[in-house]
Design a protein around this motif. Structure first.
Motif, PDB file in Angstrom:
ATOM      1  N   GLN A 155      51.167  18.048 -36.619  1.00 14.34           N
ATOM      2  CA  GLN A 155      52.051  19.109 -36.147  1.00 14.34           C
ATOM      3  C   GLN A 155      53.099  18.559 -35.193  1.00 14.34           C
ATOM      4  O   GLN A 155      54.259  18.992 -35.210  1.00 14.34           O
ATOM      5  CB  GLN A 155      51.235  20.197 -35.452  1.00 14.34           C
ATOM      6  CG  GLN A 155      52.065  21.407 -35.027  1.00 14.34           C
ATOM      7  CD  GLN A 155      52.785  22.051 -36.199  1.00 14.34           C
ATOM      8  OE1 GLN A 155      52.165  22.370 -37.222  1.00 14.34           O
ATOM      9  NE2 GLN A 155      54.100  22.222 -36.082  1.00 14.34           N
ATOM     10  N   ILE A 158      55.826  17.044 -37.219  1.00 22.36           N
ATOM     11  CA  ILE A 158      56.693  18.074 -37.779  1.00 22.36           C
ATOM     12  C   ILE A 158      57.679  18.577 -36.716  1.00 22.36           C
ATOM     13  O   ILE A 158      58.881  18.741 -36.977  1.00 22.36           O
ATOM     14  CB  ILE A 158      55.852  19.245 -38.322  1.00 22.36           C
ATOM     15  CG1 ILE A 158      55.077  18.790 -39.564  1.00 22.36           C
ATOM     16  CG2 ILE A 158      56.731  20.452 -38.651  1.00 22.36           C
ATOM     17  CD1 ILE A 158      54.047  19.792 -40.046  1.00 22.36           C
ATOM     18  N   ASP A 159      57.176  18.818 -35.516  1.00 22.38           N
ATOM     19  CA  ASP A 159      58.038  19.294 -34.429  1.00 22.38           C
ATOM     20  C   ASP A 159      59.141  18.284 -34.120  1.00 22.38           C
ATOM     21  O   ASP A 159      60.297  18.657 -33.882  1.00 22.38           O
ATOM     22  CB  ASP A 159      57.210  19.545 -33.172  1.00 22.38           C
ATOM     23  CG  ASP A 159      56.239  20.716 -33.342  1.00 22.38           C
ATOM     24  OD1 ASP A 159      56.448  21.526 -34.266  1.00 22.38           O
ATOM     25  OD2 ASP A 159      55.265  20.801 -32.562  1.00 22.38           O
ATOM     26  N   TRP A 161      60.411  16.042 -36.229  1.00 23.86           N
ATOM     27  CA  TRP A 161      61.358  16.026 -37.339  1.00 23.86           C
ATOM     28  C   TRP A 161      62.294  17.231 -37.267  1.00 23.86           C
ATOM     29  O   TRP A 161      63.489  17.115 -37.545  1.00 23.86           O
ATOM     30  CB  TRP A 161      60.600  16.013 -38.663  1.00 23.86           C
ATOM     31  CG  TRP A 161      59.822  14.764 -38.911  1.00 23.86           C
ATOM     32  CD1 TRP A 161      59.944  13.564 -38.267  1.00 23.86           C
ATOM     33  CD2 TRP A 161      58.769  14.581 -39.859  1.00 23.86           C
ATOM     34  NE1 TRP A 161      59.042  12.654 -38.744  1.00 23.86           N
ATOM     35  CE2 TRP A 161      58.309  13.239 -39.726  1.00 23.86           C
ATOM     36  CE3 TRP A 161      58.155  15.408 -40.803  1.00 23.86           C
ATOM     37  CZ2 TRP A 161      57.271  12.731 -40.507  1.00 23.86           C
ATOM     38  CZ3 TRP A 161      57.123  14.897 -41.581  1.00 23.86           C
ATOM     39  CH2 TRP A 161      56.693  13.576 -41.440  1.00 23.86           C
ATOM     40  N   LYS A 162      61.757  18.390 -36.904  1.00 25.03           N
ATOM     41  CA  LYS A 162      62.589  19.588 -36.765  1.00 25.03           C
ATOM     42  C   LYS A 162      63.670  19.373 -35.714  1.00 25.03           C
ATOM     43  O   LYS A 162      64.842  19.714 -35.919  1.00 25.03           O
ATOM     44  CB  LYS A 162      61.727  20.787 -36.369  1.00 25.03           C
ATOM     45  CG  LYS A 162      60.889  21.392 -37.475  1.00 25.03           C
ATOM     46  CD  LYS A 162      60.126  22.597 -36.923  1.00 25.03           C
ATOM     47  CE  LYS A 162      59.285  23.262 -37.992  1.00 25.03           C
ATOM     48  NZ  LYS A 162      58.528  24.424 -37.429  1.00 25.03           N
ATOM     49  N   GLN A 163      63.270  18.812 -34.578  1.00 23.88           N
ATOM     50  CA  GLN A 163      64.224  18.590 -33.491  1.00 23.88           C
ATOM     51  C   GLN A 163      65.338  17.638 -33.892  1.00 23.88           C
ATOM     52  O   GLN A 163      66.472  17.764 -33.423  1.00 23.88           O
ATOM     53  CB  GLN A 163      63.489  18.049 -32.264  1.00 23.88           C
ATOM     54  CG  GLN A 163      62.565  19.053 -31.597  1.00 23.88           C
ATOM     55  CD  GLN A 163      61.756  18.451 -30.471  1.00 23.88           C
ATOM     56  OE1 GLN A 163      61.901  17.273 -30.147  1.00 23.88           O
ATOM     57  NE2 GLN A 163      60.882  19.244 -29.868  1.00 23.88           N
ATOM     58  N   GLY A 165      66.449  17.377 -36.918  1.00 21.62           N
ATOM     59  CA  GLY A 165      67.172  17.913 -38.062  1.00 21.62           C
ATOM     60  C   GLY A 165      66.751  17.317 -39.390  1.00 21.62           C
ATOM     61  O   GLY A 165      67.468  17.444 -40.385  1.00 21.62           O
ATOM     62  N   HIS A 166      65.556  16.686 -39.441  1.00 25.73           N
ATOM     63  CA  HIS A 166      65.064  16.092 -40.681  1.00 25.73           C
ATOM     64  C   HIS A 166      64.248  17.111 -41.468  1.00 25.73           C
ATOM     65  O   HIS A 166      63.647  18.027 -40.898  1.00 25.73           O
ATOM     66  CB  HIS A 166      64.189  14.869 -40.389  1.00 25.73           C
ATOM     67  CG  HIS A 166      64.887  13.763 -39.658  1.00 25.73           C
ATOM     68  ND1 HIS A 166      66.059  13.196 -40.104  1.00 25.73           N
ATOM     69  CD2 HIS A 166      64.584  13.116 -38.495  1.00 25.73           C
ATOM     70  CE1 HIS A 166      66.451  12.250 -39.257  1.00 25.73           C
ATOM     71  NE2 HIS A 166      65.573  12.188 -38.280  1.00 25.73           N
ATOM     72  N   ASP A 167      64.219  16.942 -42.782  1.00 31.24           N
ATOM     73  CA  ASP A 167      63.355  17.771 -43.625  1.00 31.24           C
ATOM     74  C   ASP A 167      61.898  17.428 -43.341  1.00 31.24           C
ATOM     75  O   ASP A 167      61.571  16.307 -42.933  1.00 31.24           O
ATOM     76  CB  ASP A 167      63.653  17.517 -45.107  1.00 31.24           C
ATOM     77  CG  ASP A 167      65.050  17.977 -45.505  1.00 31.24           C
ATOM     78  OD1 ASP A 167      65.559  18.920 -44.869  1.00 31.24           O
ATOM     79  OD2 ASP A 167      65.613  17.381 -46.442  1.00 31.24           O
ATOM     80  N   PHE A 168      61.022  18.388 -43.555  1.00 33.45           N
ATOM     81  CA  PHE A 168      59.616  18.134 -43.289  1.00 33.45           C
ATOM     82  C   PHE A 168      58.752  18.896 -44.274  1.00 33.45           C
ATOM     83  O   PHE A 168      59.183  19.861 -44.902  1.00 33.45           O
ATOM     84  CB  PHE A 168      59.244  18.533 -41.865  1.00 33.45           C
ATOM     85  CG  PHE A 168      59.273  20.025 -41.636  1.00 33.45           C
ATOM     86  CD1 PHE A 168      58.133  20.794 -41.803  1.00 33.45           C
ATOM     87  CD2 PHE A 168      60.453  20.665 -41.274  1.00 33.45           C
ATOM     88  CE1 PHE A 168      58.161  22.170 -41.621  1.00 33.45           C
ATOM     89  CE2 PHE A 168      60.487  22.038 -41.083  1.00 33.45           C
ATOM     90  CZ  PHE A 168      59.340  22.793 -41.252  1.00 33.45           C
TER      91      PHE A 168
END
Length: 225
Positions: A155, A158-159, A161-163, A165-168
């Motif tokens: 998790q 994922i957080d 990658w979100k920050q 701007g990457h796909d996850f």
């Protein structure tokens, strides 16, 4: 003082190490970022870790890497590669090149030099990454092995990658964590393991602030003992 922080991928080492260094006025050195930068350059040159170890080791020896912004950014020459090396695919790429003995020898020498320079200039350094406790600074007065469950670490990935701007993908993140653990723990050169005298912290039920506070308190105790 050298503080050596290690642990499996996604355990939150970078955030914790950076804030511990800030609290103590020490330098922060993200050693894993150095392997990611080597992997990024190896990909750019289409080098294969299975067949091009000598060329990749030479990148580790000569690549003009330096940290800036309190250790939070990594530059190669004048180019900031911090975002590029945190792309999801770079974790696996870095793990593959980091298993090369000749490359590790080159990068470990540079990490040791950085740490000693930081001690002289700042009074101490917080280094995080693989084998800091067992190979680079086995005499560090404080060693922390930071870990968490597979699900918690996935998790966090994922957080991150979100920050950026990457796909996850949640399933991919969990699989990536488990495959990385297996690869890092089973390799012949500098496998993932805590030092015998490391303090082991399981962070699942702790906030980042609580983990940071524990390590800062430990450091201050060691410095005054």
């Amino acid at each position: 003082m050298i503080i050596a922080i290690d642990g499996p991928a996604g355990a939150g080492k970078s955030t914790v190490a950076r804030e511990v260094a800030l609290a103590l006025g020490f330098a922060y050195i993200n050693t894993g970022a150095m392997y990611r930068a080597v992997a990024l350059e190896a990909r750019a040159r289409a080098l294969d870790p299975k067949t091009d170890e000598a060329e990749i080791a030479e990148i580790g020896r000569t690549h003009p890497m330096r940290f800036g912004a309190g250790g939070t950014r990594l530059f190669v020459g004048d180019t900031d590669v911090s975002d590029a090396i945190t792309a999801p695919e770079m974790g696996e790429a870095a793990s593959k090149v980091a298993s090369l003995p000749r490359l590790r020898a080159e990068v470990v020498a540079r990490q040791h030099e950085m740490g000693r320079l930081a001690e002289a200039e700042c009074g101490g350094a917080v280094l995080e990454g693989r084998d800091i406790q067992t190979v680079v600074f086995p005499d560090a007065p404080l060693k922390v092995f930071l870990t968490a469950t597979d699900e918690a670490r996935a998790q966090r990935r994922i957080d991150q990658w979100k920050q950026k701007g990457h796909d996850f993908d949640a399933e991919r993140a969990l699989l990536d964590v488990r495959e990385r653990d297996a690869r890092d723990a089973s390799r012949d050169t500098s496998p993932l393991r805590p030092a015998d005298d490391a303090v082991i912290l399981l962070s699942d039920d702790l906030t980042a602030e609580q983990v940071i506070e524990q390590i800062v308190n430990l450091a201050r105790e060691r410095m005054t003992s």
